[in-house]
Design a protein around this motif. Structure first.
Motif, PDB file in Angstrom:
ATOM      1  N   ALA A 188       8.478  -5.344  13.623  1.00 46.88           N
ATOM      2  CA  ALA A 188       8.863  -4.661  12.387  1.00 46.88           C
ATOM      3  C   ALA A 188       8.069  -3.371  12.279  1.00 46.88           C
ATOM      4  O   ALA A 188       6.920  -3.287  12.733  1.00 46.88           O
ATOM      5  CB  ALA A 188       8.617  -5.544  11.171  1.00 46.88           C
ATOM      6  N   ILE A 189       8.684  -2.372  11.687  1.00 41.35           N
ATOM      7  CA  ILE A 189       8.033  -1.073  11.511  1.00 41.35           C
ATOM      8  C   ILE A 189       8.255  -0.626  10.071  1.00 41.35           C
ATOM      9  O   ILE A 189       9.363  -0.744   9.544  1.00 41.35           O
ATOM     10  CB  ILE A 189       8.617  -0.017  12.476  1.00 41.35           C
ATOM     11  N   ILE A 190       7.203  -0.153   9.428  1.00 43.47           N
ATOM     12  CA  ILE A 190       7.328   0.437   8.094  1.00 43.47           C
ATOM     13  C   ILE A 190       7.130   1.944   8.224  1.00 43.47           C
ATOM     14  O   ILE A 190       6.069   2.402   8.670  1.00 43.47           O
ATOM     15  CB  ILE A 190       6.289  -0.129   7.115  1.00 43.47           C
ATOM     16  N   LEU A 191       8.159   2.712   7.870  1.00 42.86           N
ATOM     17  CA  LEU A 191       8.076   4.173   7.866  1.00 42.86           C
ATOM     18  C   LEU A 191       7.902   4.630   6.423  1.00 42.86           C
ATOM     19  O   LEU A 191       8.824   4.511   5.608  1.00 42.86           O
ATOM     20  CB  LEU A 191       9.340   4.794   8.473  1.00 42.86           C
ATOM     21  N   ALA A 192       6.723   5.109   6.088  1.00 44.59           N
ATOM     22  CA  ALA A 192       6.434   5.524   4.719  1.00 44.59           C
ATOM     23  C   ALA A 192       6.917   6.957   4.473  1.00 44.59           C
ATOM     24  O   ALA A 192       6.873   7.813   5.366  1.00 44.59           O
ATOM     25  CB  ALA A 192       4.930   5.431   4.450  1.00 44.59           C
ATOM     26  N   ASN A 193       7.406   7.198   3.249  1.00 47.24           N
ATOM     27  CA  ASN A 193       7.774   8.550   2.808  1.00 47.24           C
ATOM     28  C   ASN A 193       8.813   9.222   3.707  1.00 47.24           C
ATOM     29  O   ASN A 193       8.647  10.355   4.147  1.00 47.24           O
ATOM     30  CB  ASN A 193       6.527   9.439   2.718  1.00 47.24           C
ATOM     31  N   VAL A 194       9.874   8.491   3.997  1.00 47.71           N
ATOM     32  CA  VAL A 194      10.994   9.094   4.727  1.00 47.71           C
ATOM     33  C   VAL A 194      11.861   9.844   3.721  1.00 47.71           C
ATOM     34  O   VAL A 194      12.126   9.348   2.628  1.00 47.71           O
ATOM     35  CB  VAL A 194      11.824   7.995   5.431  1.00 47.71           C
ATOM     36  N   ASP A 195      12.316  11.051   4.086  1.00 50.77           N
ATOM     37  CA  ASP A 195      13.083  11.869   3.144  1.00 50.77           C
ATOM     38  C   ASP A 195      14.491  11.334   2.912  1.00 50.77           C
ATOM     39  O   ASP A 195      15.023  11.407   1.806  1.00 50.77           O
ATOM     40  CB  ASP A 195      13.167  13.318   3.643  1.00 50.77           C
ATOM     41  N   HIS A 196      15.102  10.790   3.951  1.00 49.77           N
ATOM     42  CA  HIS A 196      16.472  10.290   3.813  1.00 49.77           C
ATOM     43  C   HIS A 196      16.774   9.345   4.963  1.00 49.77           C
ATOM     44  O   HIS A 196      16.020   9.267   5.946  1.00 49.77           O
ATOM     45  CB  HIS A 196      17.482  11.441   3.780  1.00 49.77           C
ATOM     46  N   LYS A 197      17.908   8.652   4.869  1.00 50.15           N
ATOM     47  CA  LYS A 197      18.232   7.652   5.886  1.00 50.15           C
ATOM     48  C   LYS A 197      18.496   8.284   7.250  1.00 50.15           C
ATOM     49  O   LYS A 197      18.274   7.641   8.283  1.00 50.15           O
ATOM     50  CB  LYS A 197      19.429   6.812   5.448  1.00 50.15           C
ATOM     51  N   LYS A 198      18.925   9.541   7.255  1.00 49.58           N
ATOM     52  CA  LYS A 198      19.172  10.209   8.535  1.00 49.58           C
ATOM     53  C   LYS A 198      17.867  10.366   9.318  1.00 49.58           C
ATOM     54  O   LYS A 198      17.830  10.192  10.538  1.00 49.58           O
ATOM     55  CB  LYS A 198      19.813  11.573   8.312  1.00 49.58           C
ATOM     56  N   GLU A 199      16.779  10.664   8.598  1.00 48.79           N
ATOM     57  CA  GLU A 199      15.478  10.793   9.259  1.00 48.79           C
ATOM     58  C   GLU A 199      15.047   9.454   9.853  1.00 48.79           C
ATOM     59  O   GLU A 199      14.535   9.393  10.970  1.00 48.79           O
ATOM     60  CB  GLU A 199      14.426  11.283   8.269  1.00 48.79           C
ATOM     61  N   ALA A 200      15.271   8.363   9.114  1.00 46.37           N
ATOM     62  CA  ALA A 200      14.945   7.034   9.635  1.00 46.37           C
ATOM     63  C   ALA A 200      15.753   6.735  10.881  1.00 46.37           C
ATOM     64  O   ALA A 200      15.255   6.168  11.858  1.00 46.37           O
ATOM     65  CB  ALA A 200      15.205   5.977   8.561  1.00 46.37           C
TER      66      ALA A 200
ATOM     67  N   GLN B  81       0.817  -1.216   0.000  1.00 49.13           N
ATOM     68  CA  GLN B  81       0.000   0.000   0.000  1.00 49.13           C
ATOM     69  C   GLN B  81       0.849   1.265   0.000  1.00 49.13           C
ATOM     70  O   GLN B  81       0.459   2.283  -0.572  1.00 49.13           O
ATOM     71  CB  GLN B  81      -0.930  -0.005   1.211  1.00 49.13           C
ATOM     72  N   VAL B  82       2.018   1.218   0.663  1.00 48.71           N
ATOM     73  CA  VAL B  82       2.850   2.426   0.773  1.00 48.71           C
ATOM     74  C   VAL B  82       4.023   2.416  -0.206  1.00 48.71           C
ATOM     75  O   VAL B  82       4.729   3.417  -0.319  1.00 48.71           O
ATOM     76  CB  VAL B  82       3.399   2.592   2.212  1.00 48.71           C
ATOM     77  N   GLN B  83       4.226   1.312  -0.917  1.00 51.38           N
ATOM     78  CA  GLN B  83       5.347   1.218  -1.850  1.00 51.38           C
ATOM     79  C   GLN B  83       5.168   2.231  -2.979  1.00 51.38           C
ATOM     80  O   GLN B  83       4.163   2.213  -3.690  1.00 51.38           O
ATOM     81  CB  GLN B  83       5.414  -0.190  -2.434  1.00 51.38           C
ATOM     82  N   PRO B  84       6.112   3.156  -3.161  1.00 54.23           N
ATOM     83  CA  PRO B  84       5.975   4.187  -4.207  1.00 54.23           C
ATOM     84  C   PRO B  84       5.883   3.562  -5.589  1.00 54.23           C
ATOM     85  O   PRO B  84       6.651   2.652  -5.928  1.00 54.23           O
ATOM     86  CB  PRO B  84       7.263   5.013  -4.058  1.00 54.23           C
ATOM     87  N   GLN B  85       4.936   4.015  -6.373  1.00 54.02           N
ATOM     88  CA  GLN B  85       4.788   3.524  -7.741  1.00 54.02           C
ATOM     89  C   GLN B  85       5.743   4.238  -8.683  1.00 54.02           C
ATOM     90  O   GLN B  85       6.134   3.699  -9.716  1.00 54.02           O
ATOM     91  CB  GLN B  85       3.345   3.720  -8.219  1.00 54.02           C
TER      92      GLN B  85
ATOM     93  N   LYS C 227      11.562  10.120  -2.342  1.00 53.89           N
ATOM     94  CA  LYS C 227      11.116   9.561  -1.074  1.00 53.89           C
ATOM     95  C   LYS C 227      11.576   8.104  -0.957  1.00 53.89           C
ATOM     96  O   LYS C 227      11.685   7.396  -1.956  1.00 53.89           O
ATOM     97  CB  LYS C 227       9.590   9.606  -0.967  1.00 53.89           C
ATOM     98  N   VAL C 228      11.823   7.666   0.245  1.00 54.02           N
ATOM     99  CA  VAL C 228      12.173   6.266   0.469  1.00 54.02           C
ATOM    100  C   VAL C 228      11.229   5.694   1.519  1.00 54.02           C
ATOM    101  O   VAL C 228      10.567   6.435   2.250  1.00 54.02           O
ATOM    102  CB  VAL C 228      13.633   6.107   0.949  1.00 54.02           C
TER     103      VAL C 228
END
Length: 576
Positions: free
Chosen positions: A227-239, A164-168, A174-175
């Motif tokens: 497990a956690i899915i973080l949708a629409n993270v701008d970059h790995k630093k934010e994650a 559902q959150v996987q970017p098309q 976004k990652v």
């Protein structure tokens, strides 16, 4: 249009009733005696049956008793027509399951009134059944998609949420971050406190995780992993920042059962699409990174790096040894008995590969099978197991056990082979084993990637006469609806549902639902991992066809399995 079957030996009476009901808009069928009536009832499945009591050969009571034994006709409204008016006669019919009596001679109004009442009641019962069925399906759907303890989504839901959150748009900046979180030293903390406190701690951790990530998805993978899915993270630093916040929140003291408990966690982070395009790849990468975090002392997070996959010297040595295991004849096939739950008799076995290493002794399949999968060695190993198991089964049959069946697991790589069917034909010709005695077991995850190809391959294998079993059902990524698409013959209920099933209401509910749906699809059911008398009693009471598990026997070498056959060892039958 409702269908009514009229069973009446007097032609004049039968024709009058048929003419009357036909005029009222019913579809009517007549039977001149009880035997014909039973055959028509089982063929047509009418909505209501009118049956005379006094008939030659089979009277109305005998017809009623016979039809009430048919699961489909057990609830069909059944009205007896009789010239008798004694209470004893009425009681006899009611005890057998009759819904009503009409005393001859009767009027048109009496007949139509009795029919209308029974059809109305039947409609109400059917409506109630349909409502209960929908509620049961909704409950089952929830149970299948959620962890029973924490109420969090489970691994199946995680896969669906990721889609559902996987970017098309692959060009998006976004990652999506997938986090794998494991509690540090969970068992060491909980063992002295008991499982009740452990369950309370896991629920408290789940609540904190949900609070930390808001609308993002949190799922429970196993005992102490989430497990956690973080949708629409701008970059790995934010994650990384989010992961650090989670670690800080989780490290705050928990007060449970009057005790203060302190626990930390380790988090691995994988990023889509850099570290993988599918949720399975991302989870594997995140788990590898989490393991690195634990090895560095825990209470920290690690971003996944391909460098983590460089194996240790021990792993490389094991991999090198495995390449020579076949030619050095170090592999063994063990056999775990499968039993018929009605007779208690051994009817077959599951073939399981074991590795007798010359220096390490028995190497656990958990260690060498993943290595074999990674390196492709699973293909020749799998073919050897299949050939060895078929040859051994034919030998046992020739020694006086002609009924014996063998179940062999197919790996994903084996199943993907273009020439798998040719290999199987060659093995059957070489060993002389009749294909009807072979059961090929596959797991859900092997089938869901490309459904059409999987169905085509399964049908090609089934055309040889072998049976197909779905193994570990309910633990993978599919749903019960997949059962209707694939040409399965057997469903194996995974041991995780069977374990402590009499104490786990959710597992019991899921297992009963799986059994009911499998039965409706005419699948044979085998319960795996039966280890206690209580578990055996449960699978028997819920009409499983077979079982295997440590309660009867562990997997054993061929010579030990033969001893079980020679001794005619059986499950004790329940006392009726």
């Amino acid at each position: 249009m409702k269908t009514i079957l009229v069973i009446e030996d007097e032609e004049f009476v039968r024709e009058n009733i048929l003419e009357l009901l036909d005029a009222e808009g019913f579809e009517v069928i007549g039977a001149e005696n009880g035997r014909i009536g039973i055959d028509l009832a089982q063929e047509v499945r009418p909505d209501l049956i009118l049956c005379d009591v006094m008939m030659p050969e089979l009277d109305g009571y005998s017809v009623l008793a016979k039809l009430r034994q048919d699961p489909v006709l057990a609830t069909t409204p059944f009205i007896l027509l009789t010239a008798k008016a004694a209470k004893a006669d009425f009681r006899q019919g009611m005890e057998l399951g009759a819904d009503d009596y009409i005393t001859k001679p009767f009027t048109r109004a009496e007949l139509l009134g009795a029919i209308a009442i029974r059809l109305k009641k039947q409609a109400a019962v059917q409506e109630h059944y349909n409502t209960e069925l929908q509620e049961a399906k909704a409950q089952l759907n929830y149970l299948i998609h959620h962890d029973s303890l924490t109420k969090l989504p489970n691994r199946l839901s995680l896969r669906e949420r990721f889609k559902q959150v996987q970017p098309q748009d692959t060009d998006t900046e976004k990652v999506v971050a997938v986090l794998c979180l494991g509690l540090d030293r969970f068992n060491h903390i909980i063992d002295p406190l008991g499982h009740t406190v452990g369950d309370s701690l896991l629920k408290a951790v789940a609540e904190r995780l949900t609070t930390c990530v808001g609308k993002d998805t949190v799922a429970r993978l196993n005992t102490d992993q989430f497990a956690i899915i973080l949708a629409n993270v701008d970059h790995k630093k934010e994650a990384g920042n989010i992961a650090q916040t989670i670690l800080e929140k989780l490290s705050h003291t928990y007060v449970l059962a009057g005790q203060e408990i302190f626990i930390t966690a380790s988090i691995g982070i994988a990023l889509y699409p850099h570290d993988g395009a599918e949720i399975e790849q991302l989870l594997a990468a995140a788990n590898t990174a989490m393991t690195q975090a634990k090895q560095h002392g825990g209470d920290q997070y690690q971003l996944y790096s391909a460098a983590f996959n460089i194996g240790s010297s021990d792993r490389l040595a094991l991999q090198s040894s495995l390449r020579h295991a076949l030619e050095r004849e170090e592999l063994r096939v063990y056999y775990q008995p499968q039993l018929n739950l009605q007779t208690g008799q051994i009817v077959g076995a599951e073939a399981l590969v074991r590795w007798q290493h010359p220096e390490r002794g028995i190497v656990s399949p958990d260690k060498f099978v993943p290595l074999a999968e990674e390196t492709g060695l699973i293909v020749p190993i799998g073919e050897w197991v299949l050939r060895t198991a078929c040859k051994q089964t034919k030998a046992w049959q020739d020694e006086g056990f002609p009924f014996l069946r063998i179940a062999v697991n197919l790996s994903s790589r084996q199943f993907s082979q273009i020439d798998l069917r040719r290999q199987l034909v060659e093995i059957l010709m070489d060993t002389g084993l009749d294909p009807k005695f072979i059961e090929l077991e596959l797991t859900e995850s092997m089938l869901v990637q490309n459904t059409e190809v999987a169905i085509r391959r399964l049908n090609a294998l089934k055309s040889l006469g072998v049976e197909i079993a779905i193994d570990d059902f309910g633990t993978g990524y599919s749903s019960l609806s997949y059962l209707q698409q694939f040409p399965f013959d057997i469903l194996k209920i995974d041991r995780c549902f069977i374990r402590n099933i009499t104490e786990n209401a959710n597992n019991a509910a899921i297992t009963k639902a799986i059994i009911a749906m499998a039965k409706s699809l005419n699948l044979k059911l085998v319960a795996e991992g039966v280890e206690t008398e209580a578990e055996l009693s449960f699978v028997r009471q819920n009409q499983c066809d077979g079982m295997q598990g440590y309660l009867f026997s562990r997997p054993v070498p061929a010579e030990d399995f033969k001893q079980l056959l020679m001794a005619d060892k059986r499950l004790p039958l329940p006392i009726s």
